[in-house]
Motif scaffolding. Sequence first.
Motif, PDB file in Angstrom:
ATOM      1  N   PRO A 158       0.827  -1.219   0.000  1.00 40.80           N
ATOM      2  CA  PRO A 158       0.000   0.000   0.000  1.00 40.80           C
ATOM      3  C   PRO A 158       0.858   1.265   0.000  1.00 40.80           C
ATOM      4  CG  PRO A 158       0.154  -0.856   2.222  1.00 40.80           C
ATOM      5  CD  PRO A 158       0.858  -1.851   1.337  1.00 40.80           C
ATOM      6  N   ARG A 159       0.412   2.258  -0.727  1.00 38.47           N
ATOM      7  CA  ARG A 159       1.108   3.545  -0.747  1.00 38.47           C
ATOM      8  C   ARG A 159       0.252   4.562   0.003  1.00 38.47           C
ATOM      9  NH1 ARG A 159       5.378   3.889  -4.617  1.00 38.47           N
ATOM     10  NH2 ARG A 159       5.641   1.891  -5.692  1.00 38.47           N
ATOM     11  N   PHE A 160       0.405   4.553   1.324  1.00 33.18           N
ATOM     12  CA  PHE A 160      -0.390   5.429   2.175  1.00 33.18           C
ATOM     13  C   PHE A 160      -0.020   6.895   1.996  1.00 33.18           C
ATOM     14  CE2 PHE A 160      -0.413   1.437   4.662  1.00 33.18           C
ATOM     15  CZ  PHE A 160      -1.774   1.272   4.825  1.00 33.18           C
ATOM     16  N   GLY A 161       1.274   7.142   1.911  1.00 32.51           N
ATOM     17  CA  GLY A 161       1.735   8.513   2.054  1.00 32.51           C
ATOM     18  C   GLY A 161       1.614   8.924   3.505  1.00 32.51           C
ATOM     19  N   GLY A 162       1.994  10.135   3.831  1.00 28.75           N
ATOM     20  CA  GLY A 162       1.826  10.616   5.197  1.00 28.75           C
ATOM     21  C   GLY A 162       2.819  10.029   6.170  1.00 28.75           C
ATOM     22  N   PHE A 163       2.391   9.908   7.452  1.00 29.23           N
ATOM     23  CA  PHE A 163       3.315   9.597   8.537  1.00 29.23           C
ATOM     24  C   PHE A 163       3.961   8.230   8.415  1.00 29.23           C
ATOM     25  CE2 PHE A 163      -0.653   7.792  10.078  1.00 29.23           C
ATOM     26  CZ  PHE A 163      -0.260   6.635  10.760  1.00 29.23           C
ATOM     27  N   ARG A 164       3.260   7.247   7.845  1.00 33.83           N
ATOM     28  CA  ARG A 164       3.833   5.907   7.737  1.00 33.83           C
ATOM     29  C   ARG A 164       5.098   5.894   6.891  1.00 33.83           C
ATOM     30  NH1 ARG A 164      -1.682   5.178   7.613  1.00 33.83           N
ATOM     31  NH2 ARG A 164      -2.564   3.737   9.161  1.00 33.83           N
ATOM     32  N   ASP A 165       5.117   6.726   5.866  1.00 34.90           N
ATOM     33  CA  ASP A 165       6.292   6.775   4.993  1.00 34.90           C
ATOM     34  C   ASP A 165       7.535   7.245   5.722  1.00 34.90           C
ATOM     35  OD1 ASP A 165       4.584   5.991   3.024  1.00 34.90           O
ATOM     36  OD2 ASP A 165       4.868   7.740   1.732  1.00 34.90           O
ATOM     37  N   GLU A 166       7.345   7.950   6.836  1.00 35.47           N
ATOM     38  CA  GLU A 166       8.473   8.504   7.581  1.00 35.47           C
ATOM     39  C   GLU A 166       8.821   7.707   8.830  1.00 35.47           C
ATOM     40  OE1 GLU A 166      10.179  11.077   6.317  1.00 35.47           O
ATOM     41  OE2 GLU A 166       8.791  10.939   4.619  1.00 35.47           O
ATOM     42  N   SER A 204      11.627   0.044  -1.962  1.00 35.99           N
ATOM     43  CA  SER A 204      10.743   0.526  -0.905  1.00 35.99           C
ATOM     44  C   SER A 204      10.544   2.029  -0.998  1.00 35.99           C
ATOM     45  CB  SER A 204      11.308   0.180   0.469  1.00 35.99           C
ATOM     46  OG  SER A 204      10.550   0.788   1.500  1.00 35.99           O
ATOM     47  N   TRP A 205       9.328   2.483  -0.751  1.00 36.44           N
ATOM     48  CA  TRP A 205       9.032   3.919  -0.718  1.00 36.44           C
ATOM     49  C   TRP A 205       8.925   4.434   0.720  1.00 36.44           C
ATOM     50  CZ3 TRP A 205       6.327   0.068  -3.063  1.00 36.44           C
ATOM     51  CH2 TRP A 205       5.184  -0.417  -2.407  1.00 36.44           C
ATOM     52  N   TYR A 206       9.277   3.564   1.676  1.00 36.67           N
ATOM     53  CA  TYR A 206       9.284   3.954   3.084  1.00 36.67           C
ATOM     54  C   TYR A 206      10.687   4.378   3.504  1.00 36.67           C
ATOM     55  CZ  TYR A 206       4.783   1.511   3.423  1.00 36.67           C
ATOM     56  OH  TYR A 206       3.487   1.105   3.246  1.00 36.67           O
ATOM     57  N   LYS A 207      10.764   5.342   4.398  1.00 32.00           N
ATOM     58  CA  LYS A 207      12.050   5.769   4.928  1.00 32.00           C
ATOM     59  C   LYS A 207      12.617   4.715   5.876  1.00 32.00           C
ATOM     60  CE  LYS A 207      14.205   9.596   7.480  1.00 32.00           C
ATOM     61  NZ  LYS A 207      13.955  10.919   8.136  1.00 32.00           N
ATOM     62  N   GLY A 208      11.739   4.101   6.678  1.00 34.84           N
ATOM     63  CA  GLY A 208      12.169   3.102   7.643  1.00 34.84           C
ATOM     64  C   GLY A 208      12.038   1.690   7.118  1.00 34.84           C
ATOM     65  N   ASN A 209      12.289   0.721   7.991  1.00 38.00           N
ATOM     66  CA  ASN A 209      12.274  -0.685   7.608  1.00 38.00           C
ATOM     67  C   ASN A 209      10.844  -1.179   7.381  1.00 38.00           C
ATOM     68  OD1 ASN A 209      15.091  -1.099   7.731  1.00 38.00           O
ATOM     69  ND2 ASN A 209      14.976  -1.199   9.964  1.00 38.00           N
TER      70      ASN A 209
END
Length: 343
Positions: A158-166, A204-209
């Motif tokens: 899923p590509r939520f965007g917002g806080f999860r990405d960070e 991955s499009w997430y900053k974290g793991n």
Amino acid sequence: MANWKIIVAGCGGMANQWVGYAAERTGAEIAGLVDIREQAAREMASRHGLDVPVFTHLAEAIRQTKPDIVFDITIPDSHYDVCMTALKAGCHVFGEKPLAANLRDARTMVAAAKESGLAFNVMQNRRYLRSIRAYRELIASGAIGKPGLIAADFFVGPRFGGFRDEMESPLLLDMAIHTFDQARFISGADPVAVYCHEFNPPGSWYKGNASALCIFEMSDGSVFDYRGSWCAQGAPTSWEASWRVAGSEGTAIWDGHEQVFAERVRPNADGFIRETERIEAAIDWKGREGHAGCLDEMFAALEEGRPAETDCADNLQSIAMVFGALESARTGRKVHIEELLQR
């Protein structure tokens, strides 16, 4: 049936499901809405046709409306303050997952609920599905003998965007609690120890793991193996994960949707690969699914004077799996859950 007065704290995220449930439930009355953004509370009231006061502070809302229950649908970092304020004011608490933002707060909240004699229940809506209920019953029936390995694969993108990405650990912190709690529900066992490796894979499009591999030793002697990714593209599993439980006499499968069955070794079977027989699970649970099913159980437990299935003391074991996995990933060692809970 009791007539329960309810204050709703938090008017974003999943609040619509909670408010909609309470607005329709016989014997329940929403007495007020609370949000630090007053406009969000007013919009929630308008959306559901509620003529109730709105507040920006929970303590004031409780003082004015004298509710029996506080619905805590705030962000995880606010759960501690909301829960402790409600319990100190003599209110039961029904809260969204996770129980708390950290394990220290979680233990304090559970102890406060026990001391107060009030209910503090946590939303674990993924227990309340016809198929997972059938899967648990199939395993509990002894169809596959004694379970030894519980395996869950969770692969979605899923590509939520917002806080999860960070977030530093988006999969483990925001999603894995569901699958970990499901493993406890399916097996009836609690975690003993965990080894975890988390990482962020290519693409991955997430900053974290966003990916993790976890091995949990469970209290019944079984092992729970979790493989998960929140940036898996192609061939997704169900959001409920894909499950395999291997036992001493066979294997039980749940695809996370409606396919629930076991293959058991036939009596007196012999040979290099022994012949099996297929057992289809009876998917006949009559309760409501999702949030409604979990809230039905919370209210039923309150009215019957017993702990709910997702009572905070029980749910502490599920959230300990999350923080145990995170510590293991951070330190590179196996973490014992009981030691973690005693700190």
